[in-house]
Scaffold this active site. Structure first.
Site, PDB file in Angstrom:
ATOM      1  N   ASN A   7       0.852  -1.192   0.000  1.00 21.70           N
ATOM      2  CA  ASN A   7       0.000   0.000   0.000  1.00 21.70           C
ATOM      3  C   ASN A   7       0.891   1.246   0.000  1.00 21.70           C
ATOM      4  O   ASN A   7       1.685   1.457   0.923  1.00 21.70           O
ATOM      5  CB  ASN A   7      -0.906  -0.028   1.240  1.00 21.70           C
ATOM      6  CG  ASN A   7      -1.857   1.160   1.278  1.00 21.70           C
ATOM      7  OD1 ASN A   7      -1.451   2.293   1.037  1.00 21.70           O
ATOM      8  ND2 ASN A   7      -3.107   0.910   1.590  1.00 21.70           N
ATOM      9  N   ASP A   9      -0.124   4.517  -0.214  1.00 23.17           N
ATOM     10  CA  ASP A   9      -0.830   5.772   0.110  1.00 23.17           C
ATOM     11  C   ASP A   9       0.069   6.804   0.793  1.00 23.17           C
ATOM     12  O   ASP A   9      -0.036   8.001   0.540  1.00 23.17           O
ATOM     13  CB  ASP A   9      -2.011   5.494   1.069  1.00 23.17           C
ATOM     14  CG  ASP A   9      -3.119   4.700   0.415  1.00 23.17           C
ATOM     15  OD1 ASP A   9      -3.112   4.545  -0.817  1.00 23.17           O
ATOM     16  OD2 ASP A   9      -4.008   4.225   1.164  1.00 23.17           O
ATOM     17  N   HIS A  10       0.930   6.329   1.701  1.00 29.86           N
ATOM     18  CA  HIS A  10       1.757   7.267   2.464  1.00 29.86           C
ATOM     19  C   HIS A  10       2.698   8.076   1.568  1.00 29.86           C
ATOM     20  O   HIS A  10       3.084   9.191   1.916  1.00 29.86           O
ATOM     21  CB  HIS A  10       2.609   6.528   3.502  1.00 29.86           C
ATOM     22  CG  HIS A  10       1.852   6.129   4.745  1.00 29.86           C
ATOM     23  ND1 HIS A  10       0.512   6.319   4.923  1.00 29.86           N
ATOM     24  CD2 HIS A  10       2.300   5.549   5.895  1.00 29.86           C
ATOM     25  CE1 HIS A  10       0.149   5.866   6.111  1.00 29.86           C
ATOM     26  NE2 HIS A  10       1.221   5.394   6.725  1.00 29.86           N
ATOM     27  N   HIS A  43      -5.649   3.558  -1.846  1.00 27.07           N
ATOM     28  CA  HIS A  43      -6.990   3.896  -1.368  1.00 27.07           C
ATOM     29  C   HIS A  43      -7.335   5.266  -1.938  1.00 27.07           C
ATOM     30  O   HIS A  43      -6.711   6.265  -1.576  1.00 27.07           O
ATOM     31  CB  HIS A  43      -6.980   3.916   0.164  1.00 27.07           C
ATOM     32  CG  HIS A  43      -8.324   4.151   0.790  1.00 27.07           C
ATOM     33  ND1 HIS A  43      -8.538   4.027   2.140  1.00 27.07           N
ATOM     34  CD2 HIS A  43      -9.525   4.497   0.262  1.00 27.07           C
ATOM     35  CE1 HIS A  43      -9.808   4.275   2.418  1.00 27.07           C
ATOM     36  NE2 HIS A  43     -10.426   4.585   1.289  1.00 27.07           N
ATOM     37  N   ARG A  45      -9.528   7.969  -1.567  1.00 25.85           N
ATOM     38  CA  ARG A  45     -10.528   8.427  -0.596  1.00 25.85           C
ATOM     39  C   ARG A  45     -11.392   9.512  -1.213  1.00 25.85           C
ATOM     40  O   ARG A  45     -10.956  10.261  -2.084  1.00 25.85           O
ATOM     41  CB  ARG A  45      -9.832   8.955   0.662  1.00 25.85           C
ATOM     42  CG  ARG A  45      -9.066   7.874   1.429  1.00 25.85           C
ATOM     43  CD  ARG A  45      -8.526   8.430   2.737  1.00 25.85           C
ATOM     44  NE  ARG A  45      -9.588   8.605   3.699  1.00 25.85           N
ATOM     45  CZ  ARG A  45      -9.809   7.792   4.733  1.00 25.85           C
ATOM     46  NH1 ARG A  45      -9.026   6.765   4.962  1.00 25.85           N
ATOM     47  NH2 ARG A  45     -10.797   8.038   5.565  1.00 25.85           N
ATOM     48  N   ARG A  49      -7.334  12.845   0.121  1.00 23.60           N
ATOM     49  CA  ARG A  49      -6.276  13.372   1.003  1.00 23.60           C
ATOM     50  C   ARG A  49      -4.888  12.880   0.612  1.00 23.60           C
ATOM     51  O   ARG A  49      -3.894  13.491   0.951  1.00 23.60           O
ATOM     52  CB  ARG A  49      -6.568  13.061   2.460  1.00 23.60           C
ATOM     53  CG  ARG A  49      -6.425  11.610   2.835  1.00 23.60           C
ATOM     54  CD  ARG A  49      -6.450  11.420   4.329  1.00 23.60           C
ATOM     55  NE  ARG A  49      -7.788  11.587   4.873  1.00 23.60           N
ATOM     56  CZ  ARG A  49      -8.199  10.979   5.992  1.00 23.60           C
ATOM     57  NH1 ARG A  49      -7.362  10.227   6.672  1.00 23.60           N
ATOM     58  NH2 ARG A  49      -9.424  11.132   6.439  1.00 23.60           N
ATOM     59  N   GLU A  70      -8.595   0.256  -2.950  1.00 25.06           N
ATOM     60  CA  GLU A  70      -9.478   0.309  -1.784  1.00 25.06           C
ATOM     61  C   GLU A  70     -10.379   1.514  -1.961  1.00 25.06           C
ATOM     62  O   GLU A  70      -9.904   2.604  -2.301  1.00 25.06           O
ATOM     63  CB  GLU A  70      -8.661   0.496  -0.501  1.00 25.06           C
ATOM     64  CG  GLU A  70      -7.752  -0.662  -0.179  1.00 25.06           C
ATOM     65  CD  GLU A  70      -6.857  -0.329   1.017  1.00 25.06           C
ATOM     66  OE1 GLU A  70      -6.948   0.787   1.557  1.00 25.06           O
ATOM     67  OE2 GLU A  70      -6.056  -1.181   1.383  1.00 25.06           O
ATOM     68  N   THR A 100      -7.007   6.586   9.699  1.00 23.15           N
ATOM     69  CA  THR A 100      -6.901   5.475   8.763  1.00 23.15           C
ATOM     70  C   THR A 100      -8.169   4.634   8.929  1.00 23.15           C
ATOM     71  O   THR A 100      -8.977   4.923   9.813  1.00 23.15           O
ATOM     72  CB  THR A 100      -5.623   4.644   9.032  1.00 23.15           C
ATOM     73  OG1 THR A 100      -5.576   3.559   8.103  1.00 23.15           O
ATOM     74  CG2 THR A 100      -5.608   4.080  10.452  1.00 23.15           C
ATOM     75  N   THR A 101      -8.353   3.627   8.093  1.00 24.31           N
ATOM     76  CA  THR A 101      -9.552   2.808   8.196  1.00 24.31           C
ATOM     77  C   THR A 101      -9.594   2.140   9.564  1.00 24.31           C
ATOM     78  O   THR A 101      -8.670   1.421   9.933  1.00 24.31           O
ATOM     79  CB  THR A 101      -9.549   1.734   7.084  1.00 24.31           C
ATOM     80  OG1 THR A 101      -9.163   2.365   5.867  1.00 24.31           O
ATOM     81  CG2 THR A 101     -10.914   1.115   6.919  1.00 24.31           C
ATOM     82  N   HIS A 191      -3.864  -4.623   7.749  1.00 26.02           N
ATOM     83  CA  HIS A 191      -3.995  -3.502   8.685  1.00 26.02           C
ATOM     84  C   HIS A 191      -3.126  -3.716   9.921  1.00 26.02           C
ATOM     85  O   HIS A 191      -3.325  -4.668  10.664  1.00 26.02           O
ATOM     86  CB  HIS A 191      -5.436  -3.243   9.127  1.00 26.02           C
ATOM     87  CG  HIS A 191      -5.622  -1.805   9.507  1.00 26.02           C
ATOM     88  ND1 HIS A 191      -5.998  -0.825   8.625  1.00 26.02           N
ATOM     89  CD2 HIS A 191      -5.380  -1.169  10.678  1.00 26.02           C
ATOM     90  CE1 HIS A 191      -6.024   0.334   9.225  1.00 26.02           C
ATOM     91  NE2 HIS A 191      -5.634   0.160  10.469  1.00 26.02           N
ATOM     92  N   GLY A 192      -2.171  -2.843  10.077  1.00 23.13           N
ATOM     93  CA  GLY A 192      -1.296  -2.889  11.250  1.00 23.13           C
ATOM     94  C   GLY A 192      -0.251  -3.991  11.207  1.00 23.13           C
ATOM     95  O   GLY A 192       0.440  -4.230  12.202  1.00 23.13           O
ATOM     96  N   HIS A 214       1.818   0.971   6.105  1.00 25.01           N
ATOM     97  CA  HIS A 214       2.584   1.824   7.023  1.00 25.01           C
ATOM     98  C   HIS A 214       3.989   1.295   7.333  1.00 25.01           C
ATOM     99  O   HIS A 214       4.970   2.043   7.267  1.00 25.01           O
ATOM    100  CB  HIS A 214       1.790   2.032   8.318  1.00 25.01           C
ATOM    101  CG  HIS A 214       2.448   2.968   9.266  1.00 25.01           C
ATOM    102  ND1 HIS A 214       2.345   4.334   9.160  1.00 25.01           N
ATOM    103  CD2 HIS A 214       3.275   2.728  10.304  1.00 25.01           C
ATOM    104  CE1 HIS A 214       3.069   4.900  10.105  1.00 25.01           C
ATOM    105  NE2 HIS A 214       3.639   3.948  10.819  1.00 25.01           N
TER     106      HIS A 214
HETATM  107  N1  PXP Z   1      -5.953  -3.049   4.116  1.00 25.97           N
HETATM  108  C1  PXP Z   1      -6.894  -2.065   4.158  1.00 25.97           C
HETATM  109  C2  PXP Z   1      -8.276  -2.386   3.714  1.00 25.97           C
HETATM  110  C3  PXP Z   1      -6.569  -0.764   4.590  1.00 25.97           C
HETATM  111  O1  PXP Z   1      -7.519   0.193   4.624  1.00 25.97           O
HETATM  112  C4  PXP Z   1      -5.245  -0.486   4.972  1.00 25.97           C
HETATM  113  C5  PXP Z   1      -4.858   0.888   5.382  1.00 25.97           C
HETATM  114  O2  PXP Z   1      -5.000   1.755   4.299  1.00 25.97           O
HETATM  115  C6  PXP Z   1      -4.304  -1.530   4.888  1.00 25.97           C
HETATM  116  C7  PXP Z   1      -4.692  -2.810   4.478  1.00 25.97           C
HETATM  117  C8  PXP Z   1      -2.868  -1.326   5.251  1.00 25.97           C
HETATM  118  O3  PXP Z   1      -2.755  -1.037   6.606  1.00 25.97           O
HETATM  119  P1  PXP Z   1      -1.342  -0.592   7.204  1.00 25.97           P
HETATM  120  O4  PXP Z   1      -1.008   0.739   6.563  1.00 25.97           O
HETATM  121  O5  PXP Z   1      -1.603  -0.491   8.663  1.00 25.97           O
HETATM  122  O6  PXP Z   1      -0.356  -1.630   6.824  1.00 25.97           O
END
Ligand code: PXP
Length: 247
Positions: A7, A9-10, A43, A45, A49, A70, A100-101, A191-192, A214
């Site tokens: 991902n 996004d950052h 993602h 959004r 953002r 996403e 974040t989500t 996520h995380g 992240h």
């Molecule tokens: N999966 C989904 C559906 C998410 O919304 C996110 C965060 O954008 C992630 C995975 C990745 O999460 P992380 O940035 O905590 O690795």
């Protein structure tokens, strides 16, 4: 081998901090793929953002497979997805004020809207995953809605601070993965997740894809994107046992 969706996004978040052209998520995606990413996740959004429409359009040209978008079920975004056609859409809940989500999509409460969105996306050949909490009723409904896959929100696992809670969260994910598999759903997680907590997740049954942002981008800031993705692939591999990653 479990697929890794990176991902990015950052990267766009840093660019948007100055509303400039750098760093470019398109370049980041190229480097992530060189490092071994099996897919690129973004993602888009509603408030734009971080990722912009331009990023999605160009990434569709430069990411040959595994482009995972996403998004929420907002009409404008669904229409754009149907036009650009990422390989996969992961439907997520979206609140403007969140960092974040924060949790999974409630596919029971919003089943009508989700069913319509899935039909539209699948109608143009996009595969659809639903980002949900590993809750039996949500899994059951995801199958009824004919999603191809579910992505379990691993936030509670990532935030577990005691060994007991960690094991409880792993059990919940394992149980959910078994149920999803039995219902014919493909199993993704995200996520995380980070370099230290990913290993027990790859050992769960039926997991096919992880989406991680992240942790990889944080490491990429210091050691570079190619290395950061290689390190995560290594952390996910069965041969890797140490908790310390050396270059
Ligand atoms: N999966 C989904 C559906 C998410 O919304 C996110 C965060 O954008 C992630 C995975 C990745 O999460 P992380 O940035 O905590 O690795």
């Amino acid at each position: 081998m479990i697929r890794l969706g990176v991902n990015i996004d950052h990267v766009a978040t840093i660019r948007q901090a100055r509303r400039t052209y750098e760093p470019d998520p398109v370049q980041a995606a190229g480097l992530a793929m060189l490092g071994g990413a099996d897919g690129i996740t973004i993602h888009l959004r509603e408030d734009r953002r971080h990722i912009q429409d331009r990023d999605l359009r160009i990434l569709r040209e430069t990411v040959p497979f595994g482009l995972n978008l996403e998004m929420s079920c907002a009409e404008e975004i669904v229409a754009l997805a149907c036009q650009i056609k990422p390989d996969q859409v992961t439907l997520v809940p979206e609140k403007r004020e969140e960092l974040t989500t924060e949790g999974g999509l409630d596919v029971i409460a919003h089943q009508g809207m989700i069913a319509d969105t899935i039909k539209r996306l699948q109608g143009v050949g996009i595969s659809v995953a639903l980002f949900i909490d590993p809750v039996p009723k949500q899994i059951e409904m995801s199958s009824k809605l004919r999603a191809r896959a579910i992505e379990f929100h691993t936030g509670h696992y990532a935030e577990a601070r005691t060994e007991i809670n960690l094991q409880q969260q792993l059990e919940i994910l394992k149980f959910g993965a078994e149920q999803a598999h039995q219902l014919g759903l493909h199993v993704h997680m995200g996520h995380g997740l980070n370099y230290l907590n990913v290993k027990p997740i790859v050992r769960l049954p039926h997991v096919e894809e992880l989406n991680i942002g992240h942790a990889i981008i944080s490491r990429a800031v210091l050691v570079g994107m190619v290395q950061a993705v290689k390190d995560m692939k290594m952390a996910m591999s069965e041969h890797f046992t140490s908790r310390i990653i050396s270059h």
